[in-house]
Design an enzyme around this catalytic site. Structure first.
Site, short mmCIF file in Angstrom:
data_model
loop_
_atom_site.label_atom_id
_atom_site.label_comp_id
_atom_site.label_asym_id
_atom_site.label_seq_id
_atom_site.Cartn_x
_atom_site.Cartn_y
_atom_site.Cartn_z
N LYS A 184 43.75 60.34 54.64
CA LYS A 184 43.07 61.55 55.07
C LYS A 184 42.18 61.92 53.89
CE LYS A 184 43.17 65.73 55.14
NZ LYS A 184 42.16 66.56 54.48
N GLU B 92 52.48 65.62 44.69
CA GLU B 92 52.14 66.14 43.38
C GLU B 92 51.43 67.45 43.65
OE1 GLU B 92 49.62 63.72 40.77
OE2 GLU B 92 49.04 65.65 39.89
N CYS C 142 45.10 67.63 36.63
CA CYS C 142 46.47 68.03 36.99
C CYS C 142 47.26 68.36 35.73
CB CYS C 142 47.23 66.91 37.70
SG CYS C 142 46.21 65.72 38.55
N SER D 94 47.43 71.15 46.71
CA SER D 94 47.97 72.48 46.42
C SER D 94 49.43 72.59 46.83
CB SER D 94 47.17 73.53 47.19
OG SER D 94 47.53 73.52 48.55
N ARG D 95 50.11 73.53 46.20
CA ARG D 95 51.52 73.71 46.51
C ARG D 95 51.70 74.21 47.94
NH1 ARG D 95 55.96 77.29 43.21
NH2 ARG D 95 54.58 76.77 41.49
#
Lengths: 525, 525
Positions: free
Chosen positions: B178, B257, B294, B236-237
């Site tokens: 994606k 991650e 990151c 993103s979280r």
């Protein structure tokens, strides 16, 4: 009789209890004399605090000391063998000999010794060194591990002394064990020996803690607690899935062994060649411990023909001539009866058995269903009937057998029997790949109930057999890797590195990946 | 301009679209010319079917062929370098040189070649053989992997060509990528080269598939689909946690991650010894790619004294003299501004910066807070401010620094700077163990922004930096092990075993654990 104490924070002490319980002797139906506490959250909280402290100490403890504990514990179990076997027999109705005393107990102490050896040797942690960049990594302890043992192996999978316990400790973590409420006294005796062995080996006294029973909500709260490193669970899918959800939500590793039908495919050539022998093997495997092994063959695929009918008739005769044994508990007996009813309602026919008997027994049971009917209700017909019941699916042809395999959920094991002359090779080639990806362990010409404790074992498999298909609960050193985090040291000064990552190989035999090569040598300084 | 095609089932074909989108040039704020489809579930469904078929073929494909694909893909990326770099520059505003062309692209092709080497060599699968019992196991492909790449590395973490892609393919799995909607054209160009390389190496054409954008609900549906083997996600979280919940509920491995502050502890002796040098290193690391790594240092712990004030003043001066760069997107700029506001509202004071500027830029920003205030709102003050902003926590003493560390969530990295003379050793000994268990990679005297692609790297860490602390996204061969299931072969006939588990070492150099010893030898037949 006084309420039995819990083992928390290095002490056998009175529980902060919300109630009490006693175990049942499944053979007599009588309640056993010892009364055990159902702990409140206060006990859990104390255990978590003590475990967190112990974890800090254990991270800096040399592997020799951890290995010494595991070995001493094994020796102490052996020294107290008779008492421990008596307790387990009373609580599970499993035979004292050979099962408990001659098979499961030696397997358990052997596993503890293998865990000691793995801790000592150190390669389990996959130490990896890039000498030029001075980047080094290894698996390292994860923190306190909460272990839930199952009902069916009072020693080998016990929260104290079993496989999860041994591997969590060998990887350097303290364990909080939640006893299975079917065998609290067995667990208590094991914990007494573990606690004594902790003292002898100088490990933190809270390295091993024991709670007998808690409210389900407290179990979920424990699993999600930030002081906990990981969860190991062996038991029912319903309980496992709740624990998994609680742990997953906070990103905590959780290793579950839940349910498995252990499909067996018997190809026509094998039946033609040695049908009677396979009847013997199959029946023996089905009735082992009254079918209460995680790897008991619960679903067998046959190809419709005369030999298949002979096989079914042969198994029926064997099952009817064998005495059903006492199941592990009245709950197991009730669940088994209910599961057989579900299979029948979904279209399976009873070949033999099906009746709940007095004394927590169940008639040895065989069911059958056509491939076509199976494919009409594949989920329901995969209902696990834990105990001495098994389902045969009779497929019309290879295409239908393949369709059945394609509908199977993840399992611990899968077996294929084929003839030795090569007549089944084409069928094997067609079906084995379908089975292979749905099981952790693929067997040829062998029933799945033996789980050898060897490095090459996989006692794991795709969901819902377990929660992650990459890990095994049996087989050292691999099982240690579940209870570890990957730690990289980048440009860390030499004296500050863990021993396993220093230039000198700490024991001269640890396997390490040094600049791309597995090696037992020192890093050239 | 016509709507760009998706790559599904071995064809560049028109999407079954529910809408379209274009990427923005963050440097100009203008929409880029190419129009890309937002796929419906019909595209996802087709991709899953094709991937499942490809997975079956790939499981039986020799590693040489997979390695050949990865190598050819790397060569093709290099041959089309200029066009790919131009596209990425237009879509991300990252400099063409050195960043995109001289650093990230070579890193990406190098990673593909390392993955090829790992697939060829084969030790990544930890082949384990018990010759006496004839029980053998290894890690094996898991099935189609859905890869979500992030915005910040258009090549090295791209769903096509990045680390998750390379390791999933090298482990023998097809990939459904994606694309990140910030750089669809870059991803398309990479996919064109991947597709051409598939043809050259004879892999199934659906080994690589590309969808640019989907509705969030379809992403969750994809992650839970039974045809899928695993999910790899970098982002993103908030998005990661939703995917994790969807995958966890069906027991599907998901590797995430998500977010990381990458704490840096600068001990007083280090500042006294080489404060000016550390100011340089720190500022350089903070501003690398405008803080959009990151591993960008987002939280620094100092000890309150004059040197700490000099450090802060030095960083302030450096930040103010450096030109802020264009951020990856207007969304990144907005989020950064919002995060800085959250930190301020929780008690952090601006040292410099804090303002959103024209052209998707943000003033280079430093904030500070006392240890005491941090401990009053430790969760909020760990809000990730992704971009060129960083927070300094000034602790009164070691106890307060320890308390701050004890409140940190899991991170990818943690650094400790100490003096070289030994004055900081006691502090290091006290604080390093607290930091160690909260980070995947511990550094000494070095900023975290370099992530070397080496076997010893760990680009992972405890939750919420990732979803499982035992795995790394960078560093081969370890990263391959994420996309694998453990397969045991018990009593399986020799000719039916995978090559890696046969008696003969298939390439003469594969490391295998044979009867307890790592060895490159054949098994004695």
């Amino acid at each position: 009789m006084p309420l039995q104490p819990v083992l928390i924070a290095g002490q056998w002490r009175a529980a902060q209890a919300r109630g009490t319980f006693r175990a049942e002797n499944p053979a007599t139906g009588e309640m056993l004399p010892h009364e055990f506490p159902i702990s409140t959250w206060a006990d859990c909280d104390d255990a978590l605090n003590a475990a967190a402290e112990a974890a800090t100490i254990l991270r800096a403890t040399p592997p020799e000391q951890i290995a010494n504990f595991l070995t001493r514990f094994a020796e102490r179990i052996e020294a107290r063998k008779n008492e421990i076997v008596e307790a387990a027999h009373a609580e599970t109705a499993l035979p004292k000999a050979p099962r408990l005393g001659e098979v499961e107990l030696p397997r358990t102490t052997g596993q503890l010794r293998q865990a000691a050896a793995a801790a000592l040797e150190g390669s389990w942690a996959l130490p990896t060194i890039d000498a030029k960049l001075n980047i080094r990594s290894m698996l390292a302890p994860l923190g306190p591990v909460l272990v839930f043992g199952p009902n069916n192996f009072p020693f080998a999978y016990n929260g104290i002394a079993g496989g999860d316990f041994a591997s969590a400790i060998a990887a350097g973590n303290p364990v909080i064990a939640k006893a299975h409420p079917c065998h609290p006294q067995t667990t208590q005796l094991l914990a007494e020996e573990a606690f004594a062995a902790l003292g002898e080996s100088g490990l933190p006294p809270a390295t091993v803690q024991l709670i007998y029973n808690i409210a389900p909500a407290d179990g979920l709260k424990l699993a999600a607690d930030p002081r906990l490193g990981a969860v190991g669970f062996t038991g029912s899918r319903a309980a496992g899935m709740k624990l998994k959800a609680a742990a997953d939500a906070v990103g905590k590793p959780v290793y579950l062994e839940m349910s498995s039908l252990n499909p067996v495919v018997i190809l026509p050539g094998a039946l033609a060649e040695r049908g009677a022998k396979i009847v013997e093997e199959f029946t023996g495997s089905c009735l082992m411990a009254n079918g209460q092994f995680c790897t008991s063959p619960g679903l067998t695929i046959l190809f419709a023909n005369n030999e298949a009918e002979q096989f079914i008739a042969g198994v029926k005769a064997k099952l009817e001539s064998a005495m059903p044994g006492t199941l592990l508990s009245s709950g197991v007996a009730r669940n088994l009866a209910a599961s057989v009813k579900i299979l029948q309602a979904a279209g399976a026919e009873l070949v033999t058995g099906g009746a709940l008997l007095a004394g927590n027994k169940f008639a040895n049971t065989l069911l059958r269903v056509s491939g076509e009917k199976f494919l009409a209700a594949p989920e329901t017909l995969q209902t696990e009937a834990f105990g001495n019941a098994s389902l045969v699916v009779v497929a019309r042809n290879a295409g239908e057998a393949a369709a059945v395999l394609n509908h199977l959920e993840g399992n611990l094991t899968g077996c294929i029997y084929s003839d030795t002359g090569g007549a089944d090779e084409a069928l094997y080639a067609q079906l084995a790949p379908l089975l292979r990806i749905r099981v952790g362990r693929l067997l040829n010409d062998k029933m799945p109930t033996g789980v050898a404790v060897t490095a090459a074992m996989n006692h794991g498999g795709p969901f819902p057999a377990t929660g992650h298909p990459g890990f095994t609960a049996v087989g050292l050193p691999a099982s240690l890797r579940r209870f570890a985090m990957l730690q990289c040291f980048d440009n860390v000064r030499p004296a500050r590195l863990p021993a396993a990552l220093q230039n000198k190989n700490p024991n001269g035999k640890m396997g390490r990946l040094i600049d791309g090569q597995w090696s037992q040598a020192d890093v050239a300084g």
